[in-house]
Design an enzyme around this catalytic site. Structure first.
Site, PDB file in Angstrom:
ATOM      1  N   ASP A 149       0.742  -1.180   0.155  1.00 30.72           N
ATOM      2  CA  ASP A 149       0.051   0.022   0.128  1.00 30.72           C
ATOM      3  C   ASP A 149       0.744   1.460  -0.003  1.00 30.72           C
ATOM      4  OD1 ASP A 149      -1.253  -0.149   3.296  1.00 30.72           O
ATOM      5  OD2 ASP A 149       0.959  -0.359   2.462  1.00 30.72           O
ATOM      6  N   HIS A 153       0.934   3.811  -3.061  1.00 31.30           N
ATOM      7  CA  HIS A 153       1.015   5.152  -2.527  1.00 31.30           C
ATOM      8  C   HIS A 153       1.780   6.189  -3.278  1.00 31.30           C
ATOM      9  CE1 HIS A 153       0.231   8.490   0.510  1.00 31.30           C
ATOM     10  NE2 HIS A 153       1.571   8.966   0.062  1.00 31.30           N
ATOM     11  N   GLU A 154       3.125   5.529  -3.275  1.00 31.58           N
ATOM     12  CA  GLU A 154       4.102   6.584  -3.926  1.00 31.58           C
ATOM     13  C   GLU A 154       3.842   6.713  -5.486  1.00 31.58           C
ATOM     14  OE1 GLU A 154       5.276   7.081  -0.165  1.00 31.58           O
ATOM     15  OE2 GLU A 154       5.588   8.271  -2.066  1.00 31.58           O
ATOM     16  N   HIS A 157       1.191   8.862  -6.493  1.00 24.53           N
ATOM     17  CA  HIS A 157       1.695  10.019  -6.556  1.00 24.53           C
ATOM     18  C   HIS A 157       2.182  10.391  -8.050  1.00 24.53           C
ATOM     19  CE1 HIS A 157       1.290  11.939  -2.651  1.00 24.53           C
ATOM     20  NE2 HIS A 157       2.179  11.127  -2.280  1.00 24.53           N
ATOM     21  N   TYR A 168       1.146  20.242  -4.053  1.00 24.14           N
ATOM     22  CA  TYR A 168       1.236  19.655  -2.876  1.00 24.14           C
ATOM     23  C   TYR A 168       1.246  20.610  -1.658  1.00 24.14           C
ATOM     24  CZ  TYR A 168       3.036  15.626  -0.273  1.00 24.14           C
ATOM     25  OH  TYR A 168       3.306  14.386   0.437  1.00 24.14           O
ATOM     26  N   GLU A 177      -2.647  13.481  -1.221  1.00 22.88           N
ATOM     27  CA  GLU A 177      -2.091  12.665  -0.440  1.00 22.88           C
ATOM     28  C   GLU A 177      -3.301  11.526  -0.141  1.00 22.88           C
ATOM     29  OE1 GLU A 177       0.206  11.266   1.521  1.00 22.88           O
ATOM     30  OE2 GLU A 177       1.447  12.430   0.513  1.00 22.88           O
ATOM     31  N   ASP A 194      -6.365  -5.627   7.248  1.00 20.68           N
ATOM     32  CA  ASP A 194      -7.231  -4.475   7.160  1.00 20.68           C
ATOM     33  C   ASP A 194      -6.851  -3.692   5.969  1.00 20.68           C
ATOM     34  OD1 ASP A 194      -8.284  -1.921   9.758  1.00 20.68           O
ATOM     35  OD2 ASP A 194      -8.830  -2.223   7.473  1.00 20.68           O
ATOM     36  N   GLU A 200       0.583  -0.808   7.263  1.00 22.36           N
ATOM     37  CA  GLU A 200       0.695  -1.806   8.464  1.00 22.36           C
ATOM     38  C   GLU A 200       1.748  -2.952   8.478  1.00 22.36           C
ATOM     39  OE1 GLU A 200      -1.836  -1.649   6.264  1.00 22.36           O
ATOM     40  OE2 GLU A 200      -1.962  -3.580   5.380  1.00 22.36           O
ATOM     41  N   THR A 204       5.718  -0.226  13.029  1.00 24.50           N
ATOM     42  CA  THR A 204       6.069  -0.699  14.164  1.00 24.50           C
ATOM     43  C   THR A 204       5.891  -2.618  14.273  1.00 24.50           C
ATOM     44  OG1 THR A 204       3.648  -0.765  14.917  1.00 24.50           O
ATOM     45  CG2 THR A 204       5.105   1.162  15.623  1.00 24.50           C
ATOM     46  N   ASP A 210      -1.532  -2.306  14.092  1.00 18.26           N
ATOM     47  CA  ASP A 210      -1.481  -0.861  13.999  1.00 18.26           C
ATOM     48  C   ASP A 210      -1.101  -0.630  12.492  1.00 18.26           C
ATOM     49  OD1 ASP A 210       1.317   0.112  15.869  1.00 18.26           O
ATOM     50  OD2 ASP A 210       0.843  -1.391  14.403  1.00 18.26           O
ATOM     51  N   ASP A 245       3.733  20.398   7.584  1.00 17.21           N
ATOM     52  CA  ASP A 245       3.373  19.383   6.977  1.00 17.21           C
ATOM     53  C   ASP A 245       2.556  19.984   5.515  1.00 17.21           C
ATOM     54  OD1 ASP A 245       2.810  16.728   5.960  1.00 17.21           O
ATOM     55  OD2 ASP A 245       1.114  16.743   6.842  1.00 17.21           O
ATOM     56  N   HIS A 250      -0.526  15.459   4.944  1.00 14.30           N
ATOM     57  CA  HIS A 250      -0.735  14.215   5.476  1.00 14.30           C
ATOM     58  C   HIS A 250      -1.623  14.027   6.761  1.00 14.30           C
ATOM     59  CE1 HIS A 250       3.486  14.008   3.564  1.00 14.30           C
ATOM     60  NE2 HIS A 250       2.834  12.826   3.408  1.00 14.30           N
TER      61      HIS A 250
HETATM   62  O1  LIG Z   1       3.223  10.513   2.137  1.00 16.61           O
HETATM   63  C1  LIG Z   1       4.318   9.681   2.140  1.00 16.61           C
HETATM   64  N1  LIG Z   1       4.857   9.476   0.933  1.00 16.61           N
HETATM   65  O2  LIG Z   1       4.348  10.169  -0.248  1.00 16.61           O
HETATM   66  C2  LIG Z   1       4.385   8.766   3.185  1.00 16.61           C
HETATM   67  C3  LIG Z   1       4.353   9.457   4.364  1.00 16.61           C
HETATM   68  C4  LIG Z   1       4.115   8.148   5.539  1.00 16.61           C
HETATM   69  C5  LIG Z   1       3.972   7.021   4.369  1.00 16.61           C
HETATM   70  C6  LIG Z   1       5.348   6.601   4.040  1.00 16.61           C
HETATM   71  C7  LIG Z   1       5.674   7.990   3.126  1.00 16.61           C
HETATM   72  C8  LIG Z   1       3.291   7.487   3.129  1.00 16.61           C
HETATM   73 ZN   LIG Z   2       2.357  10.816   0.008  1.00 21.52          ZN
END
Ligand SMILES: O=C(NO)[C@]12CC[C@H](CC1)C2
Ligand SMILES: [Zn+2]
Length: 339
Positions: A149, A153-154, A157, A168, A177, A194, A200, A204, A210, A245, A250
């Site tokens: 995930d 996510h990256e 972007h 951004y 984001e 989940d 996740e 940690t 979590d 931020d 975020h």
């Molecule tokens: O927003 C991010 N990357 O573009 C995050 C910030 C916390 C997770 C690892 C990197 C997502």
């Molecule tokens: Zn991001």
């Protein structure tokens, strides 16, 4: 030097064995993590021993991508690199199969990832051209390339850069984001995990269950002093309006994440009940909103409009009444306080 495609193998950061595409230099016998079967290639590098700010600077200024991950055989011994390489292929396949999108720019651009950025860096990033992954410090995080995930996510972007290119910062940055989180969740969607927890797998390692952020219950995750409550916001009225931020990109992303959760899975939130429409329809609505309606300056209100219009396009009103899909989108944004 001539290189030929080979099938290679290696363990990811969890010790699971993978088979994947690589190349062999027929002169030197060295093997590299280049998969030429997808787009203009999926190419995975390692950063070597330099501080992350100097790598990020060199890559942004000079397009430096790091060093080849080499192996003298077709077995690779760098788990973080194997994770990045195989997960990038999975994300490419998701966009190809679900939306017939050929890589991040829909023109087959090469997918470049670099692992081992910095020293125990608890982060990952898209620098406008490529994906970057830290190894984590082993307590708070482990190699971020291990989390599908996060990689989704990256790379999302990267899709955003090539479509709406949402600025951004502030509200447009929070939508940027959030869409990265939403698509990352839909791409991972691992059975028994989940779907609504982000990162996740790498967050940690000593505390199971979590995640970095929760999309189903954002306010269950504490992020410290940014917001009034110290928890992630799940309503527009609780959004962070400070400077940190990049104006909370975020942080306020969680408000739109909660809307996406309600659209998909349904639920009652601040007294507003939403009947979910499922992942397959929700991902089409968000992808259409991103690629057809959102622009660089889109704010939360425009995100709502774009999602409602996309739902109307895909699931038109029949009886003069909005369809169930359109109703779910409207109710979800009502529930999180976005007009
Ligand atoms: O927003 C991010 N990357 O573009 C995050 C910030 C916390 C997770 C690892 C990197 C997502
Ligand atoms: Zn991001």
């Amino acid at each position: 030097a001539e290189s030929e495609p080979v099938t290679a193998r290696g363990m990811d950061i969890f010790g699971d064995l993978h088979s994947f595409q690589a190349v062999k230099d027929t002169t030197t016998g060295e093997h590299y993590l280049f998969d030429g079967t997808r787009a203009d290639g999926v190419h995975t590098f390692e950063a070597g021993r330099m501080p992350e700010f100097s790598f990020i600077l060199l890559s942004a200024l000079l397009g430096f991508t790091g060093f080849e991950v080499k192996s003298s055989s077709n077995f690779f011994y760098d788990p973080a690199a194997v994770s990045a390489h195989t997960n990038a292929g999975k994300v490419y396949d998701y966009y190809q199969e679900k939306f017939n999108r050929d890589s991040l720019d829909n023109e087959g651009m090469k997918l470049i990832s670099t692992v081992h950025i910095g020293d125990k860096w608890n982060n990952a990033a898209w620098n406008g051209k490529q994906m970057l992954y830290g190894d984590g410090d082993g307590q708070r995080m482990i190699s971020l390339s291990g989390s599908l995930d996060v990689i989704g996510h990256e790379m999302t972007h990267g899709v955003i850069t090539n479509t709406a290119d949402l600025v951004y910062e502030g509200e447009s940055g929070a939508i940027n984001e959030s869409i990265a989180d939403i698509m990352g969740a839909f791409i991972e969607n691992k059975p028994g995990e989940d779907m609504w927890l982000l990162g996740e797998d790498v967050w940690t390692p000593n505390t199971p269950g979590d995640g970095l952020r929760s999309m189903s219950d954002p306010a269950s995750v504490y992020l410290g002093g940014y917001t009034e409550s110290g928890y992630y916001p799940d309503h527009y009225d609780d959004r962070y309006i400070g400077e940190l931020d990049n104006g909370g990109v975020h942080i306020n992303s969680s408000i739109n994440n909660k809307a996406a959760h309600l659209i998909t899975a349904g639920g009652t939130h601040y007294g507003v009940t939403v009947t979910g429409i499922g992942k397959d329809k929700a991902e089409k609505i968000f992808y259409r909103a991103l690629t057809l309606y959102l622009t660089a300056s889109s704010d939360f209100s425009h995100m709502r409009e774009a999602a409602v219009q996309s739902a109307r396009d895909l699931y038109p009103d029949k009886t003069g009444e909005p369809s169930a899909e359109v109703q779910a989108v409207m109710a979800a944004y009502d529930a999180v306080g976005v007009e």
